[in-house]
Motif scaffolding. Structure first.
Motif, PDB file in Angstrom:
ATOM      1  N   LYS A   1       1.162  -1.291  -0.243  1.00 26.57           N
ATOM      2  CA  LYS A   1       0.079   0.112  -0.002  1.00 26.57           C
ATOM      3  C   LYS A   1       0.582   1.261  -0.292  1.00 26.57           C
ATOM      4  CE  LYS A   1      -4.278   1.639   0.552  1.00 26.57           C
ATOM      5  NZ  LYS A   1      -4.069   2.828  -0.617  1.00 26.57           N
ATOM      6  N   GLY A   2       0.253   2.540  -0.447  1.00 30.07           N
ATOM      7  CA  GLY A   2       0.976   3.581  -0.351  1.00 30.07           C
ATOM      8  C   GLY A   2       0.494   4.666  -1.381  1.00 30.07           C
ATOM      9  N   GLY A   3       1.568   5.554  -1.475  1.00 33.54           N
ATOM     10  CA  GLY A   3       0.972   7.045  -2.820  1.00 33.54           C
ATOM     11  C   GLY A   3       1.350   6.707  -4.253  1.00 33.54           C
TER      12      GLY A   3
ATOM     13  N   MET B   1       6.405   2.783   4.364  1.00 28.96           N
ATOM     14  CA  MET B   1       5.271   2.869   3.941  1.00 28.96           C
ATOM     15  C   MET B   1       4.814   1.253   4.919  1.00 28.96           C
ATOM     16  SD  MET B   1       3.103   4.745   2.636  1.00 28.96           S
ATOM     17  CE  MET B   1       1.588   3.301   3.138  1.00 28.96           C
TER      18      MET B   1
ATOM     19  N   LYS C   1       4.545   1.978   8.584  1.00 28.08           N
ATOM     20  CA  LYS C   1       3.821   2.932   8.950  1.00 28.08           C
ATOM     21  C   LYS C   1       2.888   2.011   9.220  1.00 28.08           C
ATOM     22  CE  LYS C   1       3.791   6.785   6.521  1.00 28.08           C
ATOM     23  NZ  LYS C   1       2.990   7.825   5.476  1.00 28.08           N
TER      24      LYS C   1
ATOM     25  N   LYS D   1       5.578   2.236  -2.467  1.00 27.27           N
ATOM     26  CA  LYS D   1       5.260   3.892  -3.289  1.00 27.27           C
ATOM     27  C   LYS D   1       5.474   4.153  -4.475  1.00 27.27           C
ATOM     28  CE  LYS D   1       4.569   7.779  -1.137  1.00 27.27           C
ATOM     29  NZ  LYS D   1       3.733   8.101  -0.228  1.00 27.27           N
TER      30      LYS D   1
ATOM     31  N   ALA E   1      -2.356   5.112  -4.354  1.00 27.31           N
ATOM     32  CA  ALA E   1      -3.434   5.469  -3.599  1.00 27.31           C
ATOM     33  C   ALA E   1      -2.474   7.088  -3.588  1.00 27.31           C
ATOM     34  CB  ALA E   1      -3.217   5.473  -1.495  1.00 27.31           C
ATOM     35  N   PRO E   2      -3.589   8.390  -2.794  1.00 28.72           N
ATOM     36  CA  PRO E   2      -2.901   9.610  -3.941  1.00 28.72           C
ATOM     37  C   PRO E   2      -1.443  10.489  -2.674  1.00 28.72           C
ATOM     38  CG  PRO E   2      -5.110  10.350  -3.349  1.00 28.72           C
ATOM     39  CD  PRO E   2      -4.108   8.798  -2.243  1.00 28.72           C
ATOM     40  N   ASP E   3      -0.726  10.976  -2.947  1.00 31.91           N
ATOM     41  CA  ASP E   3       0.324  11.559  -2.887  1.00 31.91           C
ATOM     42  C   ASP E   3       0.564  13.091  -3.020  1.00 31.91           C
ATOM     43  OD1 ASP E   3       2.230  10.205  -0.461  1.00 31.91           O
ATOM     44  OD2 ASP E   3       3.720  11.512  -2.637  1.00 31.91           O
TER      45      ASP E   3
ATOM     46  N   THR F   1      -7.421   3.303  -3.326  1.00 32.92           N
ATOM     47  CA  THR F   1      -7.611   4.219  -2.335  1.00 32.92           C
ATOM     48  C   THR F   1      -7.697   6.192  -2.892  1.00 32.92           C
ATOM     49  OG1 THR F   1      -6.632   4.295  -0.921  1.00 32.92           O
ATOM     50  CG2 THR F   1      -7.642   2.206  -0.671  1.00 32.92           C
TER      51      THR F   1
ATOM     52  N   ARG G   1     -11.162  10.097   4.094  1.00 33.42           N
ATOM     53  CA  ARG G   1     -10.366   9.757   3.755  1.00 33.42           C
ATOM     54  C   ARG G   1      -9.106  11.463   3.121  1.00 33.42           C
ATOM     55  NH1 ARG G   1      -6.121  10.628   3.001  1.00 33.42           N
ATOM     56  NH2 ARG G   1      -4.716   8.837   1.908  1.00 33.42           N
TER      57      ARG G   1
ATOM     58  N   ASN H   1       6.649  12.436   4.640  1.00 34.46           N
ATOM     59  CA  ASN H   1       7.398  12.094   4.997  1.00 34.46           C
ATOM     60  C   ASN H   1       8.937  12.074   5.075  1.00 34.46           C
ATOM     61  OD1 ASN H   1       5.399   9.556   4.863  1.00 34.46           O
ATOM     62  ND2 ASN H   1       4.859  10.383   2.396  1.00 34.46           N
TER      63      ASN H   1
ATOM     64  N   GLY I   1      -4.057   9.185   7.118  1.00 36.51           N
ATOM     65  CA  GLY I   1      -4.676   8.786   6.148  1.00 36.51           C
ATOM     66  C   GLY I   1      -4.284   7.168   5.558  1.00 36.51           C
ATOM     67  N   VAL I   2      -3.343   6.667   5.484  1.00 37.13           N
ATOM     68  CA  VAL I   2      -3.166   4.801   5.092  1.00 37.13           C
ATOM     69  C   VAL I   2      -4.280   4.568   6.295  1.00 37.13           C
ATOM     70  CG1 VAL I   2      -1.469   3.926   6.691  1.00 37.13           C
ATOM     71  CG2 VAL I   2      -1.451   2.898   4.411  1.00 37.13           C
TER      72      VAL I   2
ATOM     73  N   SER J   1      -7.413   4.831   4.689  1.00 37.02           N
ATOM     74  CA  SER J   1      -6.911   3.993   3.038  1.00 37.02           C
ATOM     75  C   SER J   1      -7.799   2.822   3.466  1.00 37.02           C
ATOM     76  CB  SER J   1      -5.936   4.439   2.511  1.00 37.02           C
ATOM     77  OG  SER J   1      -5.933   5.011   2.522  1.00 37.02           O
TER      78      SER J   1
END
Ligand SMILES: NC(=O)C1=CN([C@@H]2O[C@H](COP(=O)(O)OP(=O)(O)OC[C@H]3O[C@@H](n4cnc5c(N)ncnc54)[C@H](O)[C@@H]3O)[C@@H](O)[C@H]2O)C=CC1
Ligand SMILES: O=C(O)CCC(=O)C(=O)O
Length: 424
Positions: free
Chosen positions: A78-80, A99, A102, A114, A152-154, A182, A194, A326, A354-355, A358
């Motif tokens: 998982k990661g933006g 990530m 986290k 990521k 996901a977004p970053d 997400t 979110r 980050n 955030g995550v 998500s």
């Protein structure tokens, strides 16, 4: 040695080096084996893609994109996805490992990944962004998947880009697959809460830290660097809890008001000003870097990595740093921060809201049901507070900073999972 080291990193500040320095410290304290060290250190997959995109001018421009899967031992990675001119493989590798740590700190069943594309969203039209995001998705169709790797977004991306990714991926599968990504718009299966989740988690972490330091939020002041998704919601929600926001900033500069900034007014100004704080009339403009050394109680870096370095750390006056971004603090600044007695709520804890939401979005997509905002916020707040308490207790047990304690919690969880699963 069971792994051939990549070439040494020579840059002055490098987020991968910062991540590894802290990782090494935590590993020493935990006393894990050399084999496990390399299992945890080396990313599982690193993909580099070339992305030719037709620009509005008719010119074809080729961008370089990355996706690094650091770990999948706890679950799908998982990661933006970051769109920014400074994106490079080392940065994405550091962000992917963060990530993993986290997700382990907040105990959600995901590994870490990521992605990023070296590009400048501020100079691209919506059409160019869409073509780039679709090209990136197509290039990574084999990597992404609701049980494999969930983006996901970053920085530089948001719900709009996640919608394009979801559409492109779904078309390739011949069915709608909302759980592949997400941070989507609500109508496409996005989750309530979110958008503000990362800033909310920063607020919960800041209040938990203030309680330990006996700082009354209603008498506290803060400065927030970065006024995008994370920074603007962190500022809004801290203000709601009584904290006076003395300074905010974005790429256009920093804005200071010692009577406190009306954050909702600044958000409205940004929306009416093409997403920028440039010319914000509710505060005095000061040089961007000055925000970091203002005499405030809480400093929230929420823009990018390596903004607090050996060069400026001695000027920091805040009692607490709550890392919305980050990697905003270079490892070279850690010792001085500790000597000065500044509490740092580290990124892998402070920005995990955030995550977490998500994860709730992905769960809702999979069960085909929508939770209320109240339920999501209550669960997120509890996870953030429990995680803070666990990291705090670990810091007392090992007599280390909250940052090293967070790495210890994460590395302990991931390495124990490897030991139980075996089968290397
Ligand atoms: N969006 C999310 O849910 C999460 C984001 N993060 C991290 O938070 C940080 C910010 O991400 P977002 O808010 O999503 O990005 P964003 O793209 O929405 O906003 C970034 C903000 O930083 C500003 N900025 C860029 N360079 C700056 C500089 N040198 N000085 C001052 N401001 C500068 C931009 O103008 C913008 O206001 C990144 O480190 C990201 O990895 C971490 C966890 C989750
Ligand atoms: O929401 C997610 O899945 C990941 C967000 C992210 O990239 C981060 O926490 O740095």
């Amino acid at each position: 040695m069971s792994y051939i080291e990549p070439a040494p990193i020579k840059d002055k500040e490098n987020p991968l080096e910062s991540m590894m320095q802290r990782f090494d410290k935590a590993v020493d304290l935990l006393g894990i084996s050399e084999e496990m060290y390399h299992i945890l250190k080396v990313p599982r997959k690193q993909v580099i893609v070339g992305l030719p995109v037709t620009m509005d001018s008719g010119e074809i421009k080729t961008f370089e994109g990355y996706r690094v899967i650091h770990s999948t031992i706890l679950g799908p990675s998982k990661g933006g996805i970051r769109f920014d001119p400074d994106v490079n493989l080392d940065e994405v590798r550091a962000l992917a490992a963060w990530m993993t740590w986290k997700c382990a700190v907040v105990d959600i069943p995901y590994g870490g990944a990521k992605g990023g594309v070296a590009c400048n969203p501020r100079e691209m039209s919506a059409g160019e962004m869409e073509r780039l995001m679709r090209a990136y998705t197509t290039a990574l169709l084999d990597v992404f998947g609701p049980d494999q790797d969930i983006p996901a977004p970053d920085m530089g991306t948001g719900p709009r880009e996640m919608a394009w990714l979801m559409d492109e991926y779904s078309k390739s599968k011949g069915m709608t697959v909302p759980a592949v990504v997400t941070g989507k718009p609500l109508v496409l299966g996005g989750s309530l809460g979110r958008t503000e989740a990362t800033g909310r988690g920063v607020m919960v972490s800041a209040l938990a830290g203030m309680e330990k330091l006996r700082i009354n939020p209603y008498r506290a002041t803060a400065a927030v660097q970065g006024f995008g998704n994370v920074g603007s919601y962190a500022a809004l929600l801290l203000r709601e809890r009584g904290v006076a926001i003395h300074a905010i900033s974005d790429i256009s500069g920093a804005y200071y008001n010692d009577k406190g900034i009306d954050v909702a007014d600044a958000v409205a100004y940004r929306s009416s000003n093409n997403g920028s704080l440039e010319g914000y009339p509710g505060a005095e403009q000061i040089p961007g870097d000055d925000l970091l050394t203002l005499p405030v109680d809480v400093l929230v870096p929420a823009a990018k990595e390596d903004v607090i370095t050996r060069k400026n750390v001695s000027g920091i006056q805040a009692k607490m740093i709550v890392e919305g971004a980050n990697g905003p603090t270079s490892f070279k600044a850690d010792d001085i921060i500790n000597e000065k007695g500044i509490m740092v709520v580290p990124d892998i804890l402070a920005n995990a809201g955030g995550v977490t939401v998500s994860y709730f979005e992905w769960v809702q997509n999979r069960i085909g049901y929508k939770w209320t905002l109240e339920r999501i916020n209550r669960r997120t707040d509890r996870i953030m507070k429990d995680s803070f308490d666990k990291v705090y207790e670990t810091s007392l047990k090992y007599k280390v900073s909250l940052r090293i304690a967070a790495y210890i919690v994460a590395i302990d969880k991931v390495s124990s999972t490897y030991k139980y699963r075996g089968g290397f």
